[in-house]
Design an enzyme around this catalytic site. Structure first.
Site, PDB file in Angstrom:
ATOM      1  N   LYS A  11      43.164  56.849  22.947  1.00 47.17           N
ATOM      2  CA  LYS A  11      43.750  55.799  22.110  1.00 47.17           C
ATOM      3  C   LYS A  11      42.931  54.495  22.165  1.00 47.17           C
ATOM      4  O   LYS A  11      42.072  54.319  23.056  1.00 47.17           O
ATOM      5  CB  LYS A  11      45.187  55.556  22.577  1.00 47.17           C
ATOM      6  CG  LYS A  11      46.123  56.751  22.339  1.00 47.17           C
ATOM      7  CD  LYS A  11      47.570  56.379  22.700  1.00 47.17           C
ATOM      8  CE  LYS A  11      48.521  57.522  22.441  1.00 47.17           C
ATOM      9  NZ  LYS A  11      49.936  57.142  22.737  1.00 47.17           N
ATOM     10  N   TYR A  51      52.404  60.221  13.234  1.00 47.88           N
ATOM     11  CA  TYR A  51      53.558  59.938  14.097  1.00 47.88           C
ATOM     12  C   TYR A  51      54.884  59.991  13.313  1.00 47.88           C
ATOM     13  O   TYR A  51      55.872  59.409  13.758  1.00 47.88           O
ATOM     14  CB  TYR A  51      53.391  58.580  14.774  1.00 47.88           C
ATOM     15  CG  TYR A  51      52.543  58.638  16.039  1.00 47.88           C
ATOM     16  CD1 TYR A  51      52.940  59.398  17.144  1.00 47.88           C
ATOM     17  CD2 TYR A  51      51.361  57.919  16.140  1.00 47.88           C
ATOM     18  CE1 TYR A  51      52.173  59.447  18.296  1.00 47.88           C
ATOM     19  CE2 TYR A  51      50.585  57.965  17.306  1.00 47.88           C
ATOM     20  CZ  TYR A  51      51.007  58.730  18.372  1.00 47.88           C
ATOM     21  OH  TYR A  51      50.260  58.792  19.528  1.00 47.88           O
ATOM     22  N   ARG A  87      49.189  67.955  29.427  1.00 45.09           N
ATOM     23  CA  ARG A  87      50.327  67.036  29.661  1.00 45.09           C
ATOM     24  C   ARG A  87      50.371  66.623  31.136  1.00 45.09           C
ATOM     25  O   ARG A  87      50.688  65.485  31.450  1.00 45.09           O
ATOM     26  CB  ARG A  87      51.646  67.699  29.254  1.00 45.09           C
ATOM     27  CG  ARG A  87      51.755  68.106  27.798  1.00 45.09           C
ATOM     28  CD  ARG A  87      51.941  66.974  26.839  1.00 45.09           C
ATOM     29  NE  ARG A  87      53.066  66.130  27.154  1.00 45.09           N
ATOM     30  CZ  ARG A  87      53.453  65.098  26.393  1.00 45.09           C
ATOM     31  NH1 ARG A  87      52.784  64.785  25.282  1.00 45.09           N
ATOM     32  NH2 ARG A  87      54.478  64.357  26.734  1.00 45.09           N
ATOM     33  N   ASN A 114      49.092  53.570  26.109  1.00 46.36           N
ATOM     34  CA  ASN A 114      49.042  54.493  27.243  1.00 46.36           C
ATOM     35  C   ASN A 114      47.862  55.480  27.195  1.00 46.36           C
ATOM     36  O   ASN A 114      47.930  56.577  27.719  1.00 46.36           O
ATOM     37  CB  ASN A 114      50.389  55.200  27.417  1.00 46.36           C
ATOM     38  CG  ASN A 114      50.785  55.983  26.194  1.00 46.36           C
ATOM     39  OD1 ASN A 114      50.027  56.064  25.233  1.00 46.36           O
ATOM     40  ND2 ASN A 114      51.962  56.576  26.227  1.00 46.36           N
ATOM     41  N   HIS A 117      46.971  60.666  23.875  1.00 44.10           N
ATOM     42  CA  HIS A 117      48.013  61.492  23.251  1.00 44.10           C
ATOM     43  C   HIS A 117      47.681  62.946  23.546  1.00 44.10           C
ATOM     44  O   HIS A 117      46.494  63.308  23.571  1.00 44.10           O
ATOM     45  CB  HIS A 117      48.021  61.296  21.723  1.00 44.10           C
ATOM     46  CG  HIS A 117      48.781  62.378  21.008  1.00 44.10           C
ATOM     47  ND1 HIS A 117      50.139  62.320  20.825  1.00 44.10           N
ATOM     48  CD2 HIS A 117      48.378  63.576  20.498  1.00 44.10           C
ATOM     49  CE1 HIS A 117      50.535  63.431  20.210  1.00 44.10           C
ATOM     50  NE2 HIS A 117      49.486  64.215  19.995  1.00 44.10           N
ATOM     51  N   GLU A 128      48.547  69.419  14.511  1.00 40.39           N
ATOM     52  CA  GLU A 128      47.755  68.213  14.792  1.00 40.39           C
ATOM     53  C   GLU A 128      46.257  68.505  14.718  1.00 40.39           C
ATOM     54  O   GLU A 128      45.488  67.702  14.192  1.00 40.39           O
ATOM     55  CB  GLU A 128      48.157  67.648  16.154  1.00 40.39           C
ATOM     56  CG  GLU A 128      49.567  67.079  16.138  1.00 40.39           C
ATOM     57  CD  GLU A 128      50.099  66.646  17.498  1.00 40.39           C
ATOM     58  OE1 GLU A 128      51.229  66.139  17.542  1.00 40.39           O
ATOM     59  OE2 GLU A 128      49.389  66.802  18.521  1.00 40.39           O
TER      60      GLU A 128
HETATM   61  P1  GDP Z   1      54.066  61.155  24.653  1.00 39.78           P
HETATM   62  O1  GDP Z   1      54.242  62.555  24.109  1.00 39.78           O
HETATM   63  O2  GDP Z   1      54.030  61.112  26.158  1.00 39.78           O
HETATM   64  O3  GDP Z   1      52.879  60.437  24.039  1.00 39.78           O
HETATM   65  O4  GDP Z   1      55.368  60.308  24.273  1.00 39.78           O
HETATM   66  P2  GDP Z   1      56.320  60.271  22.965  1.00 39.78           P
HETATM   67  O5  GDP Z   1      56.059  61.435  22.061  1.00 39.78           O
HETATM   68  O6  GDP Z   1      57.717  60.044  23.452  1.00 39.78           O
HETATM   69  O7  GDP Z   1      55.894  58.925  22.225  1.00 39.78           O
HETATM   70  C1  GDP Z   1      54.727  58.879  21.435  1.00 39.78           C
HETATM   71  C2  GDP Z   1      54.013  57.570  21.691  1.00 39.78           C
HETATM   72  O8  GDP Z   1      54.833  56.497  21.237  1.00 39.78           O
HETATM   73  C3  GDP Z   1      53.768  57.233  23.178  1.00 39.78           C
HETATM   74  O9  GDP Z   1      52.631  57.865  23.714  1.00 39.78           O
HETATM   75  C4  GDP Z   1      53.603  55.734  23.119  1.00 39.78           C
HETATM   76  O10 GDP Z   1      52.294  55.360  22.691  1.00 39.78           O
HETATM   77  C5  GDP Z   1      54.615  55.354  22.037  1.00 39.78           C
HETATM   78  N1  GDP Z   1      55.893  54.951  22.648  1.00 39.78           N
HETATM   79  C6  GDP Z   1      56.840  55.737  23.219  1.00 39.78           C
HETATM   80  N2  GDP Z   1      57.881  55.012  23.671  1.00 39.78           N
HETATM   81  C7  GDP Z   1      57.578  53.703  23.368  1.00 39.78           C
HETATM   82  C8  GDP Z   1      58.241  52.462  23.588  1.00 39.78           C
HETATM   83  O11 GDP Z   1      59.338  52.396  24.144  1.00 39.78           O
HETATM   84  N3  GDP Z   1      57.601  51.336  23.136  1.00 39.78           N
HETATM   85  C9  GDP Z   1      56.376  51.379  22.509  1.00 39.78           C
HETATM   86  N4  GDP Z   1      55.804  50.238  22.083  1.00 39.78           N
HETATM   87  N5  GDP Z   1      55.723  52.531  22.287  1.00 39.78           N
HETATM   88  C10 GDP Z   1      56.308  53.679  22.726  1.00 39.78           C
END
Ligand code: GDP
Length: 140
Positions: A11, A51, A87, A114, A117, A128
């Site tokens: 990212k 997304y 993961r 973070n 992805h 994807e």
């Molecule tokens: P992942 O599969 O671990 O990437 O997590 P998710 O699928 O739940 O969320 C997708 C992405 O959305 C995450 O990697 C973060 O970049 C973003 N994200 C998730 N939760 C939050 C949040 O509470 N705040 C913000 N700003 N971004 C979030």
């Protein structure tokens, strides 16, 4: 053990800090092979489609703005149980919860920024990969 392919993104917070090599080393040390990789700069519309599953979440706009703010590196990783292995190597979404040694523990700045992805299931991995790569770009 099944040989799988998964989709990965390095990212903007990580490309900005010049962390591509360090993150790729984590994948390779875990036995994941980078079988496709390119640096791109997404538009906000492209980030929104990618997304789309999060469209109703309060952080959706912030997430799309972030993902198109600077270049990213999109990748296909291959290996035994690549989806779950990736993961594990990534660590928890929120770096505060990520296990020691994971990418997010070492490099992520926040729950939003973070660093990586990774696909969460075989169906999403296939979708994807197809969103970003043509068959000719996948050289296993
Ligand atoms: P992942 O599969 O671990 O990437 O997590 P998710 O699928 O739940 O969320 C997708 C992405 O959305 C995450 O990697 C973060 O970049 C973003 N994200 C998730 N939760 C939050 C949040 O509470 N705040 C913000 N700003 N971004 C979030």
């Amino acid at each position: 053990m099944a040989i799988e392919r998964t989709f990965s993104i390095i990212k903007p917070d990580a490309t900005r800090r010049n962390l591509i090599g360090k993150i790729n080393a984590k994948f390779e040390e875990a036995g994941l092979r980078i079988v496709a990789q390119k640096r791109i700069h997404m538009t906000k519309a492209q980030a929104g489609v990618f997304y789309g599953v999060h469209a109703e979440r309060p952080f959706f706009d912030e997430l799309c703005e972030f993902m198109c703010s600077e270049p990213i590196v999109v990748q296909v990783l291959e290996g035994e149980n690549a989806i779950s292995k990736n993961r594990e190597v990534m660590g928890a979404t929120n770096p505060a919860d990520a296990a020691e040694g994971t990418i997010r523990f070492e490099f992520a700045k926040s729950v939003g920024e973070n660093s990586v992805h990774g696909s969460d299931a075989p169906e999403t991995a296939a979708e994807e990969i197809a969103y970003f790569f043509s068959g000719l770009e996948l050289v296993g």
